[in-house]
Scaffold this motif. Sequence first.
Motif, PDB file in Angstrom:
ATOM      1  N   UNK A  78       0.844  -1.201   0.000  1.00  0.00           N
ATOM      2  CA  UNK A  78       0.000   0.000   0.000  1.00  0.00           C
ATOM      3  C   UNK A  78       0.881   1.253   0.000  1.00  0.00           C
ATOM      4  N   UNK A  79       1.904   1.238   0.832  1.00  0.00           N
ATOM      5  CA  UNK A  79       2.812   2.384   0.888  1.00  0.00           C
ATOM      6  C   UNK A  79       3.582   2.533  -0.416  1.00  0.00           C
ATOM      7  N   UNK A  80       4.149   1.458  -0.915  1.00  0.00           N
ATOM      8  CA  UNK A  80       5.015   1.524  -2.087  1.00  0.00           C
ATOM      9  C   UNK A  80       4.249   1.953  -3.339  1.00  0.00           C
ATOM     10  N   UNK A  81       3.085   1.378  -3.561  1.00  0.00           N
ATOM     11  CA  UNK A  81       2.320   1.685  -4.762  1.00  0.00           C
ATOM     12  C   UNK A  81       1.432   2.917  -4.595  1.00  0.00           C
ATOM     13  N   UNK A  82       1.042   3.205  -3.373  1.00  0.00           N
ATOM     14  CA  UNK A  82       0.157   4.341  -3.155  1.00  0.00           C
ATOM     15  C   UNK A  82       0.854   5.684  -3.144  1.00  0.00           C
ATOM     16  N   UNK A  83       2.108   5.709  -2.689  1.00  0.00           N
ATOM     17  CA  UNK A  83       2.825   6.982  -2.586  1.00  0.00           C
ATOM     18  C   UNK A  83       3.560   7.313  -3.877  1.00  0.00           C
ATOM     19  N   UNK A  84       3.797   8.600  -4.101  1.00  0.00           N
ATOM     20  CA  UNK A  84       4.609   9.032  -5.232  1.00  0.00           C
ATOM     21  C   UNK A  84       6.083   8.748  -4.964  1.00  0.00           C
ATOM     22  N   UNK A  85       6.861   8.632  -6.024  1.00  0.00           N
ATOM     23  CA  UNK A  85       8.291   8.399  -5.900  1.00  0.00           C
ATOM     24  C   UNK A  85       8.937   9.520  -5.079  1.00  0.00           C
ATOM     25  N   UNK A  86       9.809   9.134  -4.185  1.00  0.00           N
ATOM     26  CA  UNK A  86      10.496  10.117  -3.359  1.00  0.00           C
ATOM     27  C   UNK A  86       9.857  10.332  -2.008  1.00  0.00           C
ATOM     28  N   UNK A  87       8.636   9.831  -1.809  1.00  0.00           N
ATOM     29  CA  UNK A  87       7.970   9.946  -0.516  1.00  0.00           C
ATOM     30  C   UNK A  87       8.636   8.968   0.455  1.00  0.00           C
ATOM     31  N   UNK A  88       9.244   9.458   1.539  1.00  0.00           N
ATOM     32  CA  UNK A  88       9.954   8.551   2.468  1.00  0.00           C
ATOM     33  C   UNK A  88       9.073   7.431   3.008  1.00  0.00           C
ATOM     34  N   UNK A  89       7.792   7.722   3.200  1.00  0.00           N
ATOM     35  CA  UNK A  89       6.880   6.730   3.762  1.00  0.00           C
ATOM     36  C   UNK A  89       6.699   5.529   2.837  1.00  0.00           C
ATOM     37  N   UNK A  90       7.052   5.654   1.571  1.00  0.00           N
ATOM     38  CA  UNK A  90       6.851   4.569   0.614  1.00  0.00           C
ATOM     39  C   UNK A  90       7.617   3.313   1.001  1.00  0.00           C
ATOM     40  N   UNK A  91       8.642   3.441   1.837  1.00  0.00           N
ATOM     41  CA  UNK A  91       9.465   2.296   2.233  1.00  0.00           C
ATOM     42  C   UNK A  91       8.958   1.606   3.493  1.00  0.00           C
ATOM     43  N   UNK A  92       7.898   2.092   4.100  1.00  0.00           N
ATOM     44  CA  UNK A  92       7.378   1.485   5.322  1.00  0.00           C
ATOM     45  C   UNK A  92       6.614   0.195   5.024  1.00  0.00           C
ATOM     46  N   UNK A  93       6.414  -0.604   6.059  1.00  0.00           N
ATOM     47  CA  UNK A  93       5.526  -1.766   5.990  1.00  0.00           C
ATOM     48  C   UNK A  93       4.597  -1.696   7.197  1.00  0.00           C
ATOM     49  N   UNK A  94       3.912  -2.799   7.470  1.00  0.00           N
ATOM     50  CA  UNK A  94       3.045  -2.822   8.634  1.00  0.00           C
ATOM     51  C   UNK A  94       3.784  -2.862   9.951  1.00  0.00           C
ATOM     52  N   UNK A  95       5.109  -3.072   9.886  1.00  0.00           N
ATOM     53  CA  UNK A  95       5.866  -3.094  11.140  1.00  0.00           C
ATOM     54  C   UNK A  95       7.300  -2.582  11.004  1.00  0.00           C
ATOM     55  N   UNK A  96       7.684  -2.106   9.800  1.00  0.00           N
ATOM     56  CA  UNK A  96       9.050  -1.644   9.576  1.00  0.00           C
ATOM     57  C   UNK A  96       9.084  -0.172   9.187  1.00  0.00           C
ATOM     58  N   UNK A  97      10.153   0.501   9.601  1.00  0.00           N
ATOM     59  CA  UNK A  97      10.364   1.869   9.153  1.00  0.00           C
ATOM     60  C   UNK A  97      11.130   1.854   7.826  1.00  0.00           C
ATOM     61  N   UNK A  98      11.531   3.022   7.341  1.00  0.00           N
ATOM     62  CA  UNK A  98      12.167   3.122   6.026  1.00  0.00           C
ATOM     63  C   UNK A  98      13.541   2.470   5.975  1.00  0.00           C
ATOM     64  N   UNK A  99      14.117   2.165   7.134  1.00  0.00           N
ATOM     65  CA  UNK A  99      15.412   1.482   7.177  1.00  0.00           C
ATOM     66  C   UNK A  99      15.254  -0.031   7.337  1.00  0.00           C
ATOM     67  N   UNK A 100      14.004  -0.494   7.378  1.00  0.00           N
ATOM     68  CA  UNK A 100      13.766  -1.914   7.553  1.00  0.00           C
ATOM     69  C   UNK A 100      13.806  -2.370   8.989  1.00  0.00           C
ATOM     70  N   UNK A 101      13.793  -1.417   9.921  1.00  0.00           N
ATOM     71  CA  UNK A 101      13.827  -1.745  11.343  1.00  0.00           C
ATOM     72  C   UNK A 101      12.396  -1.861  11.884  1.00  0.00           C
ATOM     73  N   UNK A 102      12.159  -2.867  12.710  1.00  0.00           N
ATOM     74  CA  UNK A 102      10.840  -3.042  13.318  1.00  0.00           C
ATOM     75  C   UNK A 102      10.611  -1.932  14.341  1.00  0.00           C
ATOM     76  N   UNK A 103       9.502  -1.205  14.179  1.00  0.00           N
ATOM     77  CA  UNK A 103       9.203  -0.146  15.144  1.00  0.00           C
ATOM     78  C   UNK A 103       8.322  -0.705  16.268  1.00  0.00           C
ATOM     79  N   UNK A 104       8.431  -0.153  17.474  1.00  0.00           N
ATOM     80  CA  UNK A 104       7.656  -0.681  18.607  1.00  0.00           C
ATOM     81  C   UNK A 104       6.165  -0.392  18.466  1.00  0.00           C
ATOM     82  N   UNK A 105       5.361  -1.238  19.079  1.00  0.00           N
ATOM     83  CA  UNK A 105       3.914  -1.072  19.037  1.00  0.00           C
ATOM     84  C   UNK A 105       3.502   0.304  19.540  1.00  0.00           C
ATOM     85  N   UNK A 106       4.221   0.831  20.506  1.00  0.00           N
ATOM     86  CA  UNK A 106       3.893   2.144  21.068  1.00  0.00           C
ATOM     87  C   UNK A 106       3.976   3.256  20.029  1.00  0.00           C
TER      88      UNK A 106
END
Length: 247
Positions: A78-106
Motif C-alpha cells: 500500500x505504501x510503495x504503490x500508493x505513494x509518489x516516488x520520493x515519498x519517504x513513507x513509501x518504504x514502510x511496511x506494517x511493522x518496519x520503518x524506512x530502514x527496515x527496522x521493526x518499530x515498537x507497538x507504542x
Amino acid sequence: MRKLPLLLVLVLGGCVENHAPPFANLPYEPFSRTDAVAIATREWRLWGSRVGEAPDYTQSAAGMAERQPGLWQRVGEYWWEGMNTGEPDAAWTGKHDARGQVFPVARNGDYAWSAAFISYVMRIAGAGPAFPYAPDHATYINYAARAALGKIRDPLLIAENPAAYAPRLGDLACIGRGKARGLTFAALPTAYNFPAHCGIITGGGPGDVDIIGGNVDDAVVLEHVATDATGHLDNWLVILRVLYRAN
C-alpha cells in the motif's frame, strides 16, 4: 531497431512518478467506481472479511493483523504503490520503518496506513496523476474542499457536505479524529494538517452504507454506518465525491 517496452520508454522519459504497474499508470481501462469498489472489497477479503469491531488497544504485537506474515508485506505494498516516488513513507511496511527496522507497538500511530490504503485503491483503479496521493487524509480532504470552491482545475475530488449529499458507491467518507473530532465542513479547507480517517463506500442498504477502510483495528475492515432516511451520513466531516471517468 527493436522497440523498447512502453514502461521503459516512460521511465526514460521521466514520466513515471510512482511505483504502480503499467495497467494502473496508463491506465489500461478508464478509472471507474466499479473497479475502485472491487479493489477495496478484494483487499477486505484478503484481510479476512472482518466487519466492524471495537478496536482492541490492549492487544500485543503478536496479535496485530498488520504485523502478521503476509499482511505486513501487504501494508508495505500500500505504501510503495500508493505513494509518489520520493515519498519517504513509501518504504514502510506494517511493522518496519524506512530502514527496515521493526518499530515498537507504542509508535504504531506514527506509521498509520489508512491514507496509504485509500491512495493504493485509487492508484490501482487507474486514477492516475490527478489524485492527490498522500500519507495523510487531510491532504486530499483539503484538495477536495479547494476544488469545491473552484480553486482546482479539472479536479478528481469534490468535497460535499454530508448533510446535503448522499454518498454513492466509490465515494470517500471522512471523519476528523483526535483534536480534529470537532472540525466541521464549514471550516474546510484548513491551512493546516489534521488527523482524520477516510473509507470508501462499497455498498449498503436501507438505512446504512458499507465503508471499507484501512488501519481499522490494524486491518482492512468493513463497517456498517447508519444513514438518515434520505441516505445522508450524520456526524461525518465530509464526503469526497470522486469524479470517475466511467461507472
